[in-house]
Enzyme design. Structure first.
Site, short mmCIF file in Angstrom:
data_model
loop_
_atom_site.label_atom_id
_atom_site.label_comp_id
_atom_site.label_asym_id
_atom_site.label_seq_id
_atom_site.Cartn_x
_atom_site.Cartn_y
_atom_site.Cartn_z
N ILE A 1 27.31 51.18 55.04
CA ILE A 1 27.96 49.89 54.97
C ILE A 1 29.21 50.06 54.11
O ILE A 1 29.29 50.98 53.30
CB ILE A 1 27.05 48.76 54.41
CG1 ILE A 1 26.48 49.13 53.04
CG2 ILE A 1 25.93 48.45 55.37
CD1 ILE A 1 25.59 48.04 52.45
N ASP A 2 30.19 49.21 54.34
CA ASP A 2 31.47 49.36 53.67
C ASP A 2 31.35 49.29 52.15
O ASP A 2 30.42 48.68 51.61
CB ASP A 2 32.45 48.26 54.11
CG ASP A 2 32.83 48.36 55.57
OD1 ASP A 2 32.65 49.45 56.14
OD2 ASP A 2 33.31 47.36 56.12
N LYS A 3 32.30 49.87 51.48
CA LYS A 3 32.36 49.85 50.03
C LYS A 3 32.24 48.43 49.49
O LYS A 3 31.49 48.17 48.54
CB LYS A 3 33.67 50.48 49.56
CG LYS A 3 33.94 50.35 48.06
CD LYS A 3 35.32 50.89 47.71
CE LYS A 3 35.64 50.64 46.23
NZ LYS A 3 37.00 51.11 45.88
#
Length: 312
Positions: A144-146
């Site tokens: 999942i994105d930062k």
């Protein structure tokens, strides 16, 4: 432009008339802010950048229709060390660990992020992780994105990793997100079925496109409406990079707080980072066959933002 350094992976570029005539090292250096031109020259010399399938020199001048393929090297294995970083462990056994990742944490080391990642924390906490994804991404089955918070599973051995990866491929893993988007959606529920690929105008971004794109499907349900915002529950059928963010922008309702695909209007009210949280994760246990489902509450800043909207 090409991806941010926490999200770099193999990608291709077809040179257009605007780029033609530029040195390849300068072209890439202008596009990738976190990587120096000298470092990019090393990538080119070491064969991490190919033009029409062949290695070139850093001073090569690109031509119209050149096919440039960039395969950034992984950080040196010596950079990957266990770090005593606190983890919010939701579930753990001998095969699988599920964590609630905080916003701002990168999942695995990449150029520009050699340490302080979830992988560094997992290595300290678990000791043993699957080796299928190599030394830089041990145990990592999905990302999942930062700036997205929420649930993520990792595999402790190769058998578990193979099973979880297969479940992702066949779309049997449940991944539900909560998001706050700009604007008011008229329909109570819907599906965005639109292919996602690199933005030909700005290769740092992804976009809905037919060129070099991959199938992407996102389902959504409206849970709350406000005068200028909507709270959604989203179900991923596929798992493309930035999928929810790109699909929401595509339908005219970008995520609140998204620094790349969002809007500047109303920024004073926005949460720190994008208002996107991986709230529910479900999968079949690779050893027992039991169906497991986990939930993680909204992070406090996102919950506070929604509560502010209710008071307006």
């Amino acid at each position: 432009m090409i991806p941010s350094t926490d999200d770099i992976e193999t990608f291709g570029i077809e040179i257009g008339s605007d780029e033609a005539g530029q040195r390849i090292d300068k072209l890439l250096a202008d596009a990738l802010e976190d990587v120096s031109r000298s470092q990019l020259q090393d990538w080119i010399r070491d064969g991490h950048v190919l033009v029409n399938g062949a290695a070139v020199k850093p001073n090569y001048k690109v031509a119209v229709s050149d096919e440039v393929v960039v395969r950034p090297p992984d950080p040196a294995p010596t950079e990957l060390v266990p770090e005593n970083i606190p983890l919010d462990v939701v579930y753990e056994d001998g095969d699988v660990i599920v964590v609630n990742k905080p916003r701002g944490m990168v999942v695995h080391p990449a150029v520009g992020h050699p340490s302080g990642t979830l992988v560094n924390a997992l290595m300290y906490h678990c000791k043993d992780l699957s080796g299928i994804n190599g030394e830089i991404r041990p145990g990592i089955v999905h990302r999942i994105d930062k700036d997205t918070s929420g649930l993520l599973m990792a595999a402790k051995n190769d058998v578990a990793h193979t099973s979880l990866a297969a479940q992702l491929k066949e779309h049997s893993v449940t991944r539900r997100y909560v998001a706050v988007v700009h604007g008011v959606l008229e329909h109570d529920q819907g599906t965005v079925d639109a292919p996602i690929g690199r933005d030909p105008q700005d290769r740092k971004l992804f976009t809905v496109t037919d060129k070099g794109a991959r199938h992407a499907v996102t389902h959504f349900v409206v849970t709350e409406r406000f005068p200028e915002f909507t709270v959604l529950e989203l179900l991923l059928e596929t798992g493309r990079t930035h999928q929810i963010r790109v699909h929401m922008k595509f339908i005219g309702h970008p995520l609140v707080g998204d620094p790349v695909y969002g809007r500047s209007k109303g920024r004073a009210m926005e949460v720190p980072g994008q208002a996107l949280h991986a709230a529910v994760l479900g999968f079949t246990h690779p050893r027992t066959g039991e169906r497991l489902t986990f939930e993680a509450p909204l992070p406090s800043e996102m919950q506070s933002f929604i509560e502010q909207l209710r008071l307006m």
